[in-house]
Design an enzyme around this catalytic site. Structure first.
Site, PDB file in Angstrom:
ATOM      1  N   ASP A  73       0.807  -1.219   0.000  1.00 56.87           N
ATOM      2  CA  ASP A  73       0.000   0.000   0.000  1.00 56.87           C
ATOM      3  C   ASP A  73       0.840   1.269   0.000  1.00 56.87           C
ATOM      4  O   ASP A  73       0.409   2.294  -0.522  1.00 56.87           O
ATOM      5  CB  ASP A  73      -0.978   0.006   1.181  1.00 56.87           C
ATOM      6  CG  ASP A  73      -0.328  -0.248   2.529  1.00 56.87           C
ATOM      7  OD1 ASP A  73       0.894  -0.463   2.572  1.00 56.87           O
ATOM      8  OD2 ASP A  73      -1.054  -0.236   3.539  1.00 56.87           O
ATOM      9  N   ASP A 451       3.733   0.948  13.367  1.00 63.36           N
ATOM     10  CA  ASP A 451       3.132  -0.386  13.396  1.00 63.36           C
ATOM     11  C   ASP A 451       3.988  -1.475  14.045  1.00 63.36           C
ATOM     12  O   ASP A 451       3.456  -2.387  14.652  1.00 63.36           O
ATOM     13  CB  ASP A 451       2.738  -0.873  11.996  1.00 63.36           C
ATOM     14  CG  ASP A 451       1.746   0.045  11.310  1.00 63.36           C
ATOM     15  OD1 ASP A 451       0.972   0.715  12.016  1.00 63.36           O
ATOM     16  OD2 ASP A 451       1.759   0.106  10.079  1.00 63.36           O
TER      17      ASP A 451
END
Length: 738
Positions: A73, A451
C-alpha cells in the site's frame, strides 16, 4: 497497518489523460550479500526486518513457472526471483517529488507476453496528493516507461486490498483497462502509453471505491463496482463481451453481504467466476460477507459461502467478518481458495474447496506457523496469528500446494497446505520514524517504526532475533534516544497497550516500562530525550491529530514526572551531547529556539526570527560538542549554531534540508561526517559532507531514491561513510562506500 483518509473526487475531462512517456532504468537486485553498487560509488541494502507492512496484492504469472509480482500500500512493488528465493524491489527509482507513487493500486501481467508487466501507482486521492501514474515494462520491471495520469488513485485508502483494478484485455494484448475510484473506467489501446475515459454504466459516489476489480473470464471482462448499496436494482458487477458495451450481470447477488465485490477469479476448466464480497471494502470495517460463483456459460449464480458471518463466539460476541482474497487452481478444476477478512474474534483463515464450493476446509485449523525468520510476527505474544487483513491470496499455477497470502505485516506461504512460513525475503515496508546508531555495543542500529515499534538490529542482514522490543510492546514508535556519554542507556516512547515509555540499560536488548507516566502519555505519546548521562528524561506529547500538550520531566528514570510549563508544546527535545544540564527545542510555531541550562526544569528563548510554521524541520546536536546545533528547514535550508542556540548562521551550501545526522569522521578530519537529505541545487537527494557542510557529495543515485525519506538519517559513528536512512515504506536503507 497504514492509516488512510477519505478522498476527494477528481474530474476527468474525457480526453486523453496521458503525458509523454519517459524511460526509467532500474537496477536488478540480488541477495543482500550481493547488492548492486549505486553509480554514486555506494552500495545500498535494506537493514532486514522482513515485511512489516500490508501486502495488498500478489500475482502469479499464468504462463511462466516461478514468476510472480507483489504490491504494497505504501512501499512499492516487487518481482519474485526464483533463483535466489527473494523479492526484488521494482520501484526504488521513484524519488522525492514522486513520493505519492510508492503506493501501488494495482498490477497486471500479459499471459501472452511474459516479459510485460504493468503497475498503476498513486497512494492518496486527496487534493494535496499528486495524480496517479502507470508504469509499463517489457523486461519484467528491469526498466520502465511511465505515463502520468490526470486522475488520482488511492493505494493506501479504504479498499486497497481489492482488485486487481488493472487488466490486459484477454482478446488483445495492446488493450488495457484501468478502474479508478472517482473517475470511472480508463482504457488504453497502445499498451498503456495513453489513456482515455470510456463509458461505464455506473456513476461514482463520494465513497472513493468506484471500480474495485477487473478480471478476464474467457473473452469477456468483468468489473466490480464498490459504490453500490447492495440492493436489488443497483448492480455492483458489470461485464463487456465486445470491449465497447458494458452491462450489469443478470441475477447477481444482492444484500448487505454482497455489497462490495472485493476479489474475483475465473476457473477456465469449469467456466465459473468466483467472487468474494463484503459489506465494506476493507481492510477495516467489514462485518458481513459472502462468496458466490457464476457459471458464465449459462448465467447461473450459486452461493458457495464457506461460513456465514454473524454466528456466536465462545465469549458471547458475534463472529463478524467479510470475505477477501480469491484464487483458483489452474491445474485442478473446482479447486479454489478464499480468505476471510477483519475476523478479529475467531481469527482470519483461508478456506479451500476441491469440489467447486460444495464443501470447504479451513487451512488455519491444522496450520503450523514458523516465524523464526521474522520473529517480530508474534507481536509480543506466545505465538503468531494465522493472519489479519487477508485480501491478497495467490495460488501457484504450476504447484497446487503452493499457496501464499498477505497480511498486515507479511506474506505467508506453504507448499504442503500445512506448514506455513513468511515468504517475504527482500520485502521491507516499514514506515521508519526514528534511528539510532550507538557508538558502542553489539548493535550498530536501533530503529523505531510505525506499526512494528522498536527493533534492535544485532545484525543488519537478518530480522532482529528479539523481534519487536517488548515490555511493553509498541505498535508505533514516537521517540527513541540514548545517553551520549552512557550509550548503554536507551529510552523509547510510543503507542502501547500496557504503557507508553520504557528504558534499557543494556543498549536496547531488554527493556523495562517506566514505573509511572503522565496521564496524557496514553493518548499522545511523542518524542523523548535523555541527557548525556541518562539522569534526566524529557518527554514531549503530541496527539496523532496534531494537538500538543505540555512536556514532562523525570529525574528518576520515569518513577515520577513533573510538567515543564516553559517548554514549547509539541517540540522535539534535543539533549546536549556533552553538558548534562543542557536541553534544546525548536518551536516551529514562532520560529524560536529554546534552551535549558538546569537539566530541563526551565526553558528560555534563545534565537528568534527563524522560519515559522515550517512543517518539516529538525534540530540536531553534533556529537562530542556542546552547543553545536544544526537546524534543518524545508523552506529555508540549513542553519548552524555554535553557541547553544543563541545565534544561527545559514549554511550557504544547500537550499533545502529535511533531516540531518552525523557519522564517523573521515580519516584526517576532526569533525564528524555530516549526512543530509536535502537539496544542494534542484535535486532532493542523500548527501555527505566531510568538511562541516562546506561541500557535499551525493551518495545515492537515481536508481535508489525510495520516495519520501525525510523522517530520519544517521551515520554510523564507528564506520566512516556508512549511513542509515528512514524511508516511508521501504524500511531502513543503509549505504556504504565501495
Amino acid at each position: 497497518m497504514h492509516a488512510s483518509s477519505l478522498s476527494r473526487r477528481a474530474v476527468l475531462a474525457g480526453t486523453a489523460v496521458a503525458a509523454a512517456a519517459v524511460s526509467l532504468p532500474l537496477t536488478q537486485g540480488r541477495a543482500q550479500a550481493a547488492a548492486t553498487p549505486a553509480t554514486s560509488g555506494y552500495r545500498w541494502r535494506n537493514a532486514v526486518q522482513g515485511g512489516t507492512g500490508f501486502i495488498t496484492g500478489v500475482l502469479f504469472h499464468p504462463s511462466v513457472r516461478g514468476l510472480a509480482y507483489l504490491r504494497t500500500d505504501i512501499g512499492g512493488a516487487y518481482r519474485w526471483d526464483d533463483r535466489t528465493d527473494r523479492w526484488i524491489p521494482l520501484t526504488d527509482h521513484l524519488g522525492w517529488d514522486d513520493w505519492n507513487l510508492l503506493g501501488v493500486e494495482a498490477m497486471a501481467v500479459d499471459p501472452a507476453h511474459p516479459n510485460r508487466v504493468y503497475l498503476s501507482l498513486g497512494t492518496y486521492a486527496q487534493s494535496w496528493a499528486g495524480n496517479g501514474a502507470v508504469l509499463r515494462s517489457e523486461d519484467r520491471g528491469a526498466t520502465w516507461k511511465r505515463t502520468d495520469l490526470t486522475v488520482k488513485l488511492g493505494a493506501n485508502e479504504d479498499g486497497r486490498g481489492c482488485g486487481e483494478r488493472l487488466l490486459v484485455d484477454p482478446r488483445d494484448s495492446d488493450t488495457l483497462w484501468l478502474g479508478t475510484r472517482h473517475d470511472g473506467l480508463l482504457k488504453s489501446t497502445d499498451r498503456g502509453a495513453t489513456w482515455k475515459a470510456v463509458g461505464f454504466p455506473a456513476t461514482p459516489s463520494a465513497t472513493g471505491q468506484g471500480i474495485t476489480l477487473l478480471v478476464a473470464a474467457g473473452r469477456s471482462v468483468y468489473a466490480g463496482w464498490g459504490d453500490s448499496d447492495g440492493t436489488a436494482g443497483k448492480p455492483n458487477l458489470y461485464r463487456t463481451s465486445d470491449g465497447t458495451t458494458w452491462e450489469a450481470v443478470p441475477g447477481q447477488p444482492t444484500g448487505t453481504a454482497a455489497k462490495v465485490p472485493v476479489r474475483a477469479a475465473y476457473d477456465r476448466h469449469t467456466r465459473e467466476l468466483y467472487v468474494t464480497y463484503a459489506n465494506a471494502p476493507g481492510p477495516n470495517g467489514q462485518s458481513d460477507g459472502s462468496v458466490h460463483k457464476l457459471r458464465t456459460t449459462s448465467g447461473k449464480w450459486t452461493e458457495v459461502t464457506p461460513v456465514k458471518p454473524g454466528g456466536p463466539t465462545s465469549d458471547g460476541g458475534t463472529d463478524a467478518f467479510g470475505y477477501g482474497g480469491c484464487a483458483v487452481d489452474a491445474r485442478r478444476p473446482g479447486t479454489v481458495v478464499v480468505s476471510t477478512n477483519n475476523r478479529w474474534s475467531l481469527i482470519d483463515t483461508l478456506y479451500r474447496t476441491t469440489d467447486g464450493g460444495r464443501t470447504w476446509t479451513s487451512l488455519k485449523d491444522k496450520a503450523v506457523l514458523d516465524v523464526s525468520e521474522t520473529p517480530y510476527l508474534t507481536f509480543g505474544a506466545d505465538k503468531p496469528k494465522f493472519g489479519w487483513w487477508i485480501q491478497a491470496v495467490g495460488l501457484d499455477p504450476y504447484d497446487s500446494r503452493h499457496v501464499v497470502y498477505g497480511t498486515g505485516a507479511t506474506l505467508y506461504g506453504t507448499r504442503d497446505l500445512t506448514h506455513w512460513a513468511p515468504q517475504i525475503r527482500g520485502v521491507e515496508e516499514a514506515s521508519v520514524r526514528r534511528l539510532i546508531s550507538p557508538p558502542a555495543g553489539e548493535a550498530h542500529l536501533i530503529s523505531g517504526s510505525g506499526d512494528v515499534g522498536v527493533m534492535y538490529h544485532e545484525r543488519l542482514t537478518a530480522s532482529p532475533s528479539r523481534g519487536m522490543a517488548s515490555n511493553p510492546v509498541f505498535g508505533t514508535a514516537t521517540g527513541l534516544a540514548l545517553a551520549a556519554a552512557k550509550p548503554s542507556y536507551v529510552v523509547r516512547a510510543g503507542w502501547g497497550d500496557n504503557g507508553n515509555g520504557a528504558s534499557s540499560n543494556d543498549g536496547g536488548k531488554t527493556w523495562a516500562p517506566f514505573k509511572a507516566q503522565p496521564a496524557i502519555a496514553k493518548d499522545a505519546p511523542g518524542p523523548i530525550a535523555t541527557n548525556t548521562d541518562g539522569s534526566v528524561l524529557l518527554w514531549s506529547f503530541v496527539h496523532w491529530d496534531g494537538t500538543t500538550y505540555p512536556a514532562h520531566r523525570s529525574a528518576d528514570n520515569g518513577a515520577t514526572w513533573s510538567e515543564v510549563t516553559s517548554y514549547p508544546k509539541g517540540a522535539a527535545p534535543v539533549a546536549d551531547p556533552v553538558d548534562p544540564k543542557r536541553f534544546y527545542a525548536f518551536d516551529t510555531a514562532t520560529g524560536t529556539v529554546y534552551a535549558s541550562s538546569d537539566s530541563g526544569k526551565t526553558f528560555t528563548a534563545r534565537a528568534t526570527g527563524l522560519t515559522a510554521g515550517d512543517t518539516e524541520f529538525q534540530l540536531t546536536a553534533a556529537p562530542g560538542r556542546s552547543g553545536d546545533l544544526w537546524l534543518s528547514l524545508k523552506r529555508n535550508g540549513l542553519y548552524r549554531s555554535t553557541d547553544g542556540g543563541a545565534t544561527f548562521t545559514k549554511v550557504s551550501s544547500c537550499s533545502a534540508s529535511y533531516t540531518l545526522g552525523f557519522g564517523k569522521a573521515a580519516e584526517g578530519a576532526s569533525y564528524p561526517a555530516v549526512f543530509m537529505v536535502g537539496s544542494t541545487e534542484s535535486i532532493t537527494a542523500v548527501y555527505r559532507s566531510d568538511d562541516e557542510a562546506k561541500t557535499w557529495t551525493r551518495v545515492n543515485d537515481d536508481q535508489h531514491q525510495w520516495g519520501f525519506i525525510g523522517a530520519a538519517i544517521t551515520g554510523d559513528p564507528r564506520i566512516h561513510g556508512r549511513v542509515y536512512i528512514a524511508t516511508n515504506g521501504r524500511g531502513v536503507q543503509y549505504g556504504e562506500p565501495v
